[in-house]
Design a protein around this motif. Structure first.
Motif, PDB file in Angstrom:
ATOM      1  N   ARG A   2      16.457  15.966 -20.642  1.00 15.16           N
ATOM      2  CA  ARG A   2      15.682  15.017 -21.425  1.00 15.16           C
ATOM      3  C   ARG A   2      14.556  15.721 -22.177  1.00 15.16           C
ATOM      4  O   ARG A   2      13.885  16.606 -21.636  1.00 15.16           O
ATOM      5  CB  ARG A   2      15.078  13.953 -20.520  1.00 15.16           C
ATOM      6  CG  ARG A   2      16.113  12.965 -19.991  1.00 15.16           C
ATOM      7  CD  ARG A   2      16.360  11.886 -21.016  1.00 15.16           C
ATOM      8  NE  ARG A   2      17.422  10.973 -20.599  1.00 15.16           N
ATOM      9  CZ  ARG A   2      17.792   9.917 -21.282  1.00 15.16           C
ATOM     10  NH1 ARG A   2      17.202   9.649 -22.442  1.00 15.16           N
ATOM     11  NH2 ARG A   2      18.760   9.140 -20.847  1.00 15.16           N
TER      12      ARG A   2
ATOM     13  N   THR B 161      14.262  13.415 -30.510  1.00 12.92           N
ATOM     14  CA  THR B 161      15.612  13.380 -29.961  1.00 12.92           C
ATOM     15  C   THR B 161      15.591  12.978 -28.492  1.00 12.92           C
ATOM     16  O   THR B 161      14.570  13.090 -27.808  1.00 12.92           O
ATOM     17  CB  THR B 161      16.280  14.759 -30.085  1.00 12.92           C
ATOM     18  OG1 THR B 161      15.465  15.744 -29.430  1.00 12.92           O
ATOM     19  CG2 THR B 161      16.450  15.136 -31.554  1.00 12.92           C
ATOM     20  N   VAL B 162      16.738  12.509 -28.015  1.00 12.78           N
ATOM     21  CA  VAL B 162      16.851  12.095 -26.618  1.00 12.78           C
ATOM     22  C   VAL B 162      16.868  13.309 -25.699  1.00 12.78           C
ATOM     23  O   VAL B 162      16.202  13.333 -24.653  1.00 12.78           O
ATOM     24  CB  VAL B 162      18.128  11.254 -26.405  1.00 12.78           C
ATOM     25  CG1 VAL B 162      18.299  10.904 -24.928  1.00 12.78           C
ATOM     26  CG2 VAL B 162      18.085   9.992 -27.255  1.00 12.78           C
ATOM     27  N   TYR B 163      17.614  14.345 -26.094  1.00 10.75           N
ATOM     28  CA  TYR B 163      17.766  15.533 -25.261  1.00 10.75           C
ATOM     29  C   TYR B 163      17.110  16.750 -25.923  1.00 10.75           C
ATOM     30  O   TYR B 163      16.965  16.809 -27.146  1.00 10.75           O
ATOM     31  CB  TYR B 163      19.248  15.822 -25.004  1.00 10.75           C
ATOM     32  CG  TYR B 163      19.956  14.707 -24.277  1.00 10.75           C
ATOM     33  CD1 TYR B 163      19.700  14.467 -22.927  1.00 10.75           C
ATOM     34  CD2 TYR B 163      20.869  13.878 -24.922  1.00 10.75           C
ATOM     35  CE1 TYR B 163      20.325  13.432 -22.252  1.00 10.75           C
ATOM     36  CE2 TYR B 163      21.511  12.844 -24.248  1.00 10.75           C
ATOM     37  CZ  TYR B 163      21.233  12.627 -22.916  1.00 10.75           C
ATOM     38  OH  TYR B 163      21.850  11.606 -22.241  1.00 10.75           O
TER      39      TYR B 163
ATOM     40  N   ILE C 175      25.486  14.833 -27.170  1.00 13.47           N
ATOM     41  CA  ILE C 175      24.238  14.674 -27.922  1.00 13.47           C
ATOM     42  C   ILE C 175      24.477  14.094 -29.306  1.00 13.47           C
ATOM     43  O   ILE C 175      23.545  13.598 -29.940  1.00 13.47           O
ATOM     44  CB  ILE C 175      23.499  16.027 -28.055  1.00 13.47           C
ATOM     45  CG1 ILE C 175      24.310  17.031 -28.877  1.00 13.47           C
ATOM     46  CG2 ILE C 175      23.172  16.586 -26.680  1.00 13.47           C
ATOM     47  CD1 ILE C 175      23.548  18.298 -29.197  1.00 13.47           C
TER      48      ILE C 175
ATOM     49  N   LYS D 215      25.770  11.430 -30.058  1.00 10.94           N
ATOM     50  CA  LYS D 215      25.554   9.987 -30.035  1.00 10.94           C
ATOM     51  C   LYS D 215      24.107   9.613 -30.353  1.00 10.94           C
ATOM     52  O   LYS D 215      23.823   8.439 -30.603  1.00 10.94           O
ATOM     53  CB  LYS D 215      25.933   9.436 -28.660  1.00 10.94           C
ATOM     54  CG  LYS D 215      27.369   9.750 -28.239  1.00 10.94           C
ATOM     55  CD  LYS D 215      27.611   9.378 -26.787  1.00 10.94           C
ATOM     56  CE  LYS D 215      28.981   9.837 -26.309  1.00 10.94           C
ATOM     57  NZ  LYS D 215      29.195   9.567 -24.867  1.00 10.94           N
ATOM     58  N   ASP D 216      23.215  10.602 -30.317  1.00  6.11           N
ATOM     59  CA  ASP D 216      21.804  10.352 -30.593  1.00  6.11           C
ATOM     60  C   ASP D 216      21.600  10.141 -32.093  1.00  6.11           C
ATOM     61  O   ASP D 216      21.794  11.067 -32.886  1.00  6.11           O
ATOM     62  CB  ASP D 216      20.969  11.543 -30.105  1.00  6.11           C
ATOM     63  CG  ASP D 216      19.482  11.356 -30.340  1.00  6.11           C
ATOM     64  OD1 ASP D 216      19.089  10.259 -30.800  1.00  6.11           O
ATOM     65  OD2 ASP D 216      18.724  12.295 -30.064  1.00  6.11           O
TER      66      ASP D 216
ATOM     67  N   ASN E   4      19.017  10.080 -33.805  1.00  2.00           N
ATOM     68  CA  ASN E   4      17.903  10.873 -34.338  1.00  2.00           C
ATOM     69  C   ASN E   4      18.180  12.369 -34.337  1.00  2.00           C
ATOM     70  O   ASN E   4      17.286  13.152 -34.655  1.00  2.00           O
ATOM     71  CB  ASN E   4      16.633  10.593 -33.525  1.00  2.00           C
ATOM     72  CG  ASN E   4      16.172   9.163 -33.649  1.00  2.00           C
ATOM     73  OD1 ASN E   4      16.265   8.564 -34.721  1.00  2.00           O
ATOM     74  ND2 ASN E   4      15.697   8.582 -32.552  1.00  2.00           N
ATOM     75  N   LEU E   5      19.392  12.763 -33.942  1.00  2.24           N
ATOM     76  CA  LEU E   5      19.706  14.192 -33.889  1.00  2.24           C
ATOM     77  C   LEU E   5      19.925  14.734 -35.299  1.00  2.24           C
ATOM     78  O   LEU E   5      20.852  14.302 -35.996  1.00  2.24           O
ATOM     79  CB  LEU E   5      20.958  14.426 -33.042  1.00  2.24           C
ATOM     80  CG  LEU E   5      21.416  15.877 -32.919  1.00  2.24           C
ATOM     81  CD1 LEU E   5      20.407  16.684 -32.104  1.00  2.24           C
ATOM     82  CD2 LEU E   5      22.795  15.964 -32.277  1.00  2.24           C
TER      83      LEU E   5
ATOM     84  N   TYR F 254      29.551  12.521 -34.038  1.00  2.00           N
ATOM     85  CA  TYR F 254      28.371  12.625 -34.905  1.00  2.00           C
ATOM     86  C   TYR F 254      28.540  11.770 -36.154  1.00  2.00           C
ATOM     87  O   TYR F 254      27.616  11.071 -36.574  1.00  2.00           O
ATOM     88  CB  TYR F 254      28.127  14.086 -35.291  1.00  2.00           C
ATOM     89  CG  TYR F 254      26.788  14.290 -35.973  1.00  2.00           C
ATOM     90  CD1 TYR F 254      25.660  14.551 -35.221  1.00  2.00           C
ATOM     91  CD2 TYR F 254      26.653  14.191 -37.355  1.00  2.00           C
ATOM     92  CE1 TYR F 254      24.415  14.717 -35.824  1.00  2.00           C
ATOM     93  CE2 TYR F 254      25.430  14.355 -37.976  1.00  2.00           C
ATOM     94  CZ  TYR F 254      24.305  14.618 -37.199  1.00  2.00           C
ATOM     95  OH  TYR F 254      23.080  14.775 -37.805  1.00  2.00           O
TER      96      TYR F 254
END
Length: 626
Positions: A334, A341-343, A403, A405-406, A408-409, A439
């Motif tokens: 995290r 970003t989430v990760y 990742i 799926k984020d 904001n990535l 993505y």
């Protein structure tokens, strides 16, 4: 548990349950000693004959500086309970010392100055003999005694009780396991064999004792004491790094309740940070001493509690040395507060880069140059095996799919991480295709150039049949990629007859190179059309053409007695694919009058490149379209 009894007289101390103690005796008491909230009505002679401090306090009272025969000792270690034990010793009454009370009584005796100078065989001497001859020789008692020093740490340090305890524990840990008896441990569940008393005399001692028999017991220690004990054990150099690693795992599970779930209670952040930093400092440096999964869990906790950068750098380096052992769930770290970003993708990027360093490490060799010996760095050609590279490549592909799926990535983070392992050969690109599709699904608003860039990460030639079937129905992919997938699926199906595959048609070469010839209409932009997302109608048209080609090839293959020699049928199939591309390009060419004819000309059989299709094919003539 070891214990020691001192004195022979019966216990005659009594209390009225109001914190008032007195001795049941015919002699009247002549001194009152206040210990905290408790009052002790005692006799001077037995006390003053053994306690130097009480002698001084009574003397001060007699000199007029006190209040009659009443004195106070509010700061005695162990409080009223420890003083009571010391007073009973002075009276010769029976007292029992064990691992739970020996430290407090020893400190109280020191406070009361019950040394040999006051009386031979005094309490301090007897306790020191008991500690050295019994307590420090017992594993279980040594652990208990060390835990009891916490409440009076300063005095225990002065008396070297803590040091002696730690040395005793470290010495027992360092002993050869063949000499370890299971009775040393007290924190484990009893074995089934131990429940049978008839088997205890031989079987248990002959059982194989694991090298990490002690780790659960040490995990019960406070953080600072655990650190000191483990440092002492490591300094002796007799315990393997793997066992040290097991001790750290047990300690983390015991002291970080949410460790395995990657969470921490809000009120325990400071304490958790101390535990995490101590674990990082104590990590063995040998590769494989600690599992990659454990290292990544510690890294997650370090990010969660805000540990220092130096500790994170150490973890990243160690994780990079054995990244092939990691799982995707381990890598999902995290991001910290304030990150979009989430990760924490940047942290994983550093880990992968650290893994890559192993492939470029140089080996030091010595050469004699005249009268001097010089160290020369020579490349070893990389320390990574192909299996390790493949495992990490698959790991990164799966991580990218998670990742992606984020929403904001940023694309740059995705592509940078994917390109880090792009040099690793993979038999199939299904993993990276899945990540790309994820993505595109989560970021429908990216531009054509960004869509083109991310699709360049995969090699259409390396997609499995299942992935190809998905791709040709994927409306999120650019038309360029869909056509490439269709073409290579056609080439693969055609190659099943056993002969070599022909050179690629010029249309596909132009599609990859971006050079479409000068005959196209200037009113259209073919490059943008190829990079546009394929419509559902176009995908249906492509799949229909492909199905028709398969049926035609199957029928001709069944009719021809020379079907097993296949080159002519391959050429026909590829020419048919080329006609399909012409048809699709005509529909993409715009509304210009010459757009269809111009694209047809660029893909037609009049080009010199297409003459090669009629010749004997060669494997060396293949072109990459990835």
């Amino acid at each position: 548990m070891k214990f020691m009894k001192l004195g022979s007289k019966p216990d005659s101390f009594q209390t009225d349950n109001n914190n008032v103690w007195y001795v049941n005796s015919d002699l009247a008491t002549d001194i009152i000693i206040n210990v905290g909230d408790a009052k002790f009505y005692l006799h001077k002679f037995p006390l003053l004959s053994k306690s130097g401090r009480l002698q001084k306090l009574v003397a001060d009272t007699n000199d007029g500086t006190g209040h009659g025969d009443e004195i106070s000792i509010p700061d005695i270690p162990g409080g009223p309970a420890s003083f009571e034990t010391c007073a009973k010793f002075c009276y010769g009454m029976t007292i029992t010392l064990n691992a739970y009370n020996v430290v407090s009584v020893r400190c109280a005796a020191e406070y009361l100055e019950m040394h040999e100078t006051m009386d031979r065989g005094n309490l301090v001497y007897k306790i020191d003999v008991f500690l050295s001859s019994s307590i420090f020789r017992s594993w279980k008692d040594s652990i208990i005694v060390l835990q009891t020093t916490k409440s009076m740490m300063m005095l225990c340090e002065e008396l070297k009780l803590v040091t002696h305890c730690i040395d005793a524990i470290a010495s027992k840990v360092s002993v050869d396991v063949s000499k370890v008896d299971w009775s040393y441990t007290y924190n484990r569940k009893k074995l089934p064999e131990e429940k049978d008393n008839h088997m205890l005399n031989g079987v248990i001692r002959s059982m194989t004792v694991p090298a990490d028999w002690w780790v659960e017991d040490l995990a019960e220690l406070e953080v600072d004491l655990f650190k000191r004990v483990l440092v002492n054990i490591k300094n002796k150099g007799l315990v393997h790094g793997e066992v040290i690693g097991e001790a750290l795992k047990a300690f983390a599970s015991r002291r970080l309740p949410g460790f395995n779930k990657g969470v921490i209670a809000s009120g325990d952040v400071v304490k958790a940070r101390s535990v995490v930093e101590i674990i990082i400092a104590l990590l063995p440096t040998e590769k494989g001493s600690v599992s990659c999964g454990f290292l990544l869990k510690i890294l997650k906790m370090a990010v969660l509690v805000g540990s220092g950068e130096s500790g994170k750098v150490k973890l990243v380096k160690q994780i990079g040395q054995q990244l092939e052992e990691a799982s995707v769930s381990d890598l999902l770290i995290r991001a910290g507060d304030g990150e979009p970003t989430v990760y924490d993708v940047k942290l994983v990027q550093k880990i992968v880069e650290e893994f890559m360093v192993r492939d470029h490490e140089a080996k030091g060799e010595f050469e004699v140059n005249g009268n001097e010996i010089q160290e020369v760095k020579r490349s070893t050609g990389g320390l990574l095996t192909e299996a390790s590279k493949l495992m990490v490549a698959k790991l990164v592909d799966s991580y990218l799919a998670e990742i992606a799926k984020d929403p904001n990535l940023p694309l740059i983070m995705f592509t940078d991480l994917a390109e880090t392992v792009s040099g690793f050969s993979r038999p199939a690109h299904d993993g990276i295709y899945r990540a790309i599709d994820m993505y595109l699904k989560a970021h429908p608003g990216i531009s054509k150039s960004e869509r083109k860039r991310i699709c360049r990460l995969m090699d259409c030639k390396k997609l499995s049949v299942e992935a190809c079937m998905h791709a040709v129905q994927n409306e999120r992919l650019p038309l360029r990629v869909v056509v490439q997938v269709l073409f290579f699926e056609q080439v693969r199906a055609t190659a099943t007859s056993g002969s070599s595959t022909p050179d690629l048609p010029k249309a596909i070469k132009d599609l990859n190179s971006g050079s479409h010839g000068s005959s196209w209409s200037t009113t259209t932009n073919p490059e943008e059309d190829w990079d546009a997302v394929a419509s559902a109608e176009e995908l249906r048209s492509l799949r229909g053409e492909l199905a028709a080609l398969r049926l035609e090839r199957t029928a001709s293959h069944a009719r021809s007695p020379l079907a097993d020699k296949g080159p002519v049928n391959k050429v026909k199939g590829l020419l048919a694919t080329k006609r399909m591309l012409t048809k699709i390009w005509s529909s993409k060419g715009g509304t210009g009058e010459n757009s269809g004819s111009d694209s047809s000309e660029s893909l037609g059989s009049g080009n010199p490149e297409d003459v090669k299709l009629a010749r004997t094919p060669s494997r060396k003539g293949r072109h990459s379209v990835s």
